[in-house]
Enzyme design. Structure first.
Site, short mmCIF file in Angstrom:
data_model
loop_
_atom_site.label_atom_id
_atom_site.label_comp_id
_atom_site.label_asym_id
_atom_site.label_seq_id
_atom_site.Cartn_x
_atom_site.Cartn_y
_atom_site.Cartn_z
N GLY A 139 1.38 -0.95 0.22
CA GLY A 139 0.30 -0.28 -0.29
C GLY A 139 0.87 1.57 0.63
N ASP A 160 -2.34 6.69 3.00
CA ASP A 160 -1.74 7.62 1.46
C ASP A 160 -0.43 7.31 1.24
OD1 ASP A 160 -0.22 8.10 3.61
OD2 ASP A 160 0.16 10.06 4.33
N GLY A 161 -0.21 6.57 0.98
CA GLY A 161 1.02 5.55 0.41
C GLY A 161 2.84 6.06 1.24
N ARG A 201 15.13 -0.35 0.60
CA ARG A 201 14.63 -1.71 1.31
C ARG A 201 15.13 -2.80 0.44
NH1 ARG A 201 9.47 -3.93 5.01
NH2 ARG A 201 8.84 -4.26 2.87
N ARG A 241 5.47 -13.19 1.21
CA ARG A 241 5.11 -13.96 3.12
C ARG A 241 3.71 -14.71 2.96
NH1 ARG A 241 4.49 -7.21 3.81
NH2 ARG A 241 6.38 -7.10 2.09
N ASP A 259 1.41 -11.56 7.33
CA ASP A 259 2.11 -10.76 5.56
C ASP A 259 3.24 -10.29 6.09
OD1 ASP A 259 -0.29 -8.97 8.18
OD2 ASP A 259 0.81 -7.72 7.20
P1 AMP Z 1 2.33 -3.19 7.82
O1 AMP Z 1 1.66 -2.70 9.42
O2 AMP Z 1 3.42 -2.06 7.82
O3 AMP Z 1 2.85 -4.17 7.80
O4 AMP Z 1 0.87 -2.66 6.96
C1 AMP Z 1 -0.01 -2.66 6.39
C2 AMP Z 1 -0.48 -2.71 5.91
O5 AMP Z 1 -0.93 -1.94 5.55
C3 AMP Z 1 0.19 -3.12 4.58
O6 AMP Z 1 -0.39 -3.53 3.34
C4 AMP Z 1 0.75 -1.30 4.15
O7 AMP Z 1 1.03 -1.68 2.96
C5 AMP Z 1 -0.61 -0.96 4.63
N1 AMP Z 1 -0.71 0.26 5.03
C6 AMP Z 1 -0.06 0.83 5.64
N2 AMP Z 1 0.67 2.29 6.11
C7 AMP Z 1 0.02 2.60 4.68
C8 AMP Z 1 -0.16 3.41 3.94
N3 AMP Z 1 0.60 5.22 5.09
N4 AMP Z 1 -0.77 4.19 3.56
C9 AMP Z 1 -1.19 3.34 2.19
N5 AMP Z 1 -1.38 1.40 2.77
C10 AMP Z 1 -0.44 1.63 3.86
MG MG Z 2 4.18 -4.85 7.41
#
Ligand code: AMP
Ligand code: MG
Length: 469
Positions: free
Chosen positions: A82, A114-115, A165, A172, A237
């Site tokens: 995301g 917000d990506g 990274r 995963r 994940d």
């Molecule tokens: P994480 O907590 O980093 O493992 O992320 C869990 C999910 O949320 C994954 O699909 C990430 O890509 C998505 N995600 C986390 N932060 C963001 C963000 N700021 N914008 C879009 N997607 C996010």
């Molecule tokens: Mg993650």
């Protein structure tokens, strides 16, 4: 960069091709030159424009990967990259590595996000993942940090940043779950073949691959335990098929030891507490096993065998845990009572809330008693340890060498990471660079870095960590 993008050759529904979103003012904060060299990348190619996603290196085929996952035990059918874009895979002297930009803009998997990433979590991941590598733990790596010149809105506005990274892959458990949940057996098969070719070349089919992943995860989590590392968000994940540590969100190294320690602000029930990590890893592997079942001919027999394979986590985990903790108290040879001796020390450390890193390191210098403050606890352990060391081959210097190699002086202590981030937010990256330099040689007693070995003062203590989303 010598790209060879094998994931981009998999069926198109496994990802979405798209470019990173350009940013207004890319600036380089850090480039990991030794890692670039390992990857066969000329650091001159790592311009701010490339590292922030404004320019694509030749040969890149950017894409966002689809995945799903269990988050805190709850099923989420659609996750995916995301806020990350896989630029492609470079093939260097140490094999194939994903190059991914994290914080690079919205994708079809962004949901409400917000990506983007802000500087804090990006610096954190850089410090932590490189420290883990220096400590000998399989992990994703950090190649670079760039700032974007744009603000990212969280509880307040923060400077935006992109982490580059590097991973042996970003596949995963949740990637398998995504296709299993969609009954997409063809994609599941393609993914399995891909993972076998990439990570388990000797595996004969999905069950054998599962066996390999179980072994890799068992060794990995034993290493975490031996360093007092708490991952904090062991969702499926965030469990890599490669056996590398991935996702440095709310992770932390313990200062004071207690097995039930939790840092993550969202881990209300302590699901991912220090002591639960082996059980959770096995649970995640059971989800992988379940996702693989559609690939197996005789379902009933497969369930039985897969259960056995997943339960097989315990043995290599225990063996690796014992090997690592034996070394931490100076033992290279195995004896019956070793486990009792080790858990005896850990129990005393828990009661005294002894600093995990410093107590083990102090065993080398024979001043560990100061760390076990519980009255009488040290004196009731010491004679057994001394008697056991006396039965160990070699001299005291050998035992100490064993201990020094197993017990780092330096870990990325939370409060130091936090201080480096706070300084970074004011534009001062000196503490960040100093911390990285120190952590590159974590077993060396370097008087320049004595301050970094100290546990936090009360006012410095970080009790909660955040996902960084
Ligand atoms: P994480 O907590 O980093 O493992 O992320 C869990 C999910 O949320 C994954 O699909 C990430 O890509 C998505 N995600 C986390 N932060 C963001 C963000 N700021 N914008 C879009 N997607 C996010
Ligand atoms: Mg993650």
């Amino acid at each position: 960069m010598r790209f060879d993008n094998s994931y981009a050759r998999l069926p198109a529904r496994m990802y979405t091709r798209l470019n990173p979103e350009p940013v207004s003012d890319p600036q380089i904060i850090a480039v990991n030159a030794p890692l670039a060299a390992e990857l066969g990348i000329d650091p001159a190619q790592l311009t701010a424009e490339v590292l922030a996603g404004n320019a694509l290196p030749e040969g890149a085929e950017p894409l966002a990967q689809a995945y799903a996952g269990h988050q805190f035990g709850g099923w989420v059918p659609q996750l995916g990259d995301g806020r990350a874009i896989l630029l492609g895979e470079v093939v260097g002297e140490h094999g194939r590595r994903d190059i991914q930009l994290k914080g690079s803009g919205r994708t079809p998997y962004s949901r409400q996000g917000d990506g983007r990433a802000w500087l804090g979590p990006v610096l954190r991941e850089y410090i932590l993942s490189e420290a883990m590598h220096a400590l000998g733990v399989p992990t994703t790596r950090a190649l670079a940090v760039a700032t974007t010149g744009e603000r990212v809105q969280r509880e307040q506005g923060f400077p935006g940043a992109v982490l580059t990274r590097v991973a042996s892959s970003h596949i995963r458990v949740g990637t398998f779950q995504y296709f299993a949940a969609r009954s997409d057996t063809e994609a599941l098969q393609a993914l399995t073949d891909h993972v076998i070719a990439r990570h388990y070349p000797n595996a004969d089919g999905p069950m054998d691959m599962l066996r390999g992943v179980v072994q890799a995860q068992a060794r990995l989590v034993a290493q975490w335990m031996s360093l007092g590392f708490i991952h904090g968000v062991m969702n499926t994940d965030n469990t890599a098929l490669s056996g590398e540590t991935i996702d440095y969100g709310p992770c932390a190294f313990m200062d004071g030891y207690h097995p039930s320690t939790v840092f993550s602000s969202i881990d209300q029930y302590g699901r991912y507490a220090y002591q639960n990590q082996p059980n959770i890893a096995a649970w995640n592997l059971a989800q992988l096993a379940t996702a693989l079942l559609p690939l197996m001919a005789d379902r009933e027999a497969a369930i039985e065998e897969a259960t056995e394979v997943v339960n097989g986590f315990v043995e290599p985990f225990q063996a690796e845990w014992m090997r690592l903790f034996r070394a931490k108290i100076g033992l290279a040879r195995e004896e019956e009572g070793d486990e009792t001796l080790i858990t005896g020390l850990l129990g005393r450390m828990a009661t005294s809330n002894s600093d995990f890193t410093n107590t083990f390191r102090a065993l080398t210098r024979e001043d560990a008693s100061a760390h076990i403050t519980d009255p009488g606890a040290w004196d009731s352990w010491l004679p057994d340890w001394q008697a056991r060391l006396a039965r160990e081959p070699g001299e005291a210097v050998d035992h100490q060498a064993t201990m020094r190699a197993a017990n780092p002086v330096l870990i990325p202590r939370n409060h130091r990471v936090e201080q480096a981030i706070q300084a970074g937010l004011t534009g001062d990256f000196a503490p960040f660079h100093r911390l990285n330099a120190a952590l590159a040689a974590p077993h060396v007693d370097n008087p320049d870095y004595t301050d970094l070995t100290h546990p936090p003062e009360d006012h410095e203590r970080v009790t909660r960590t955040f996902c960084g989303t």
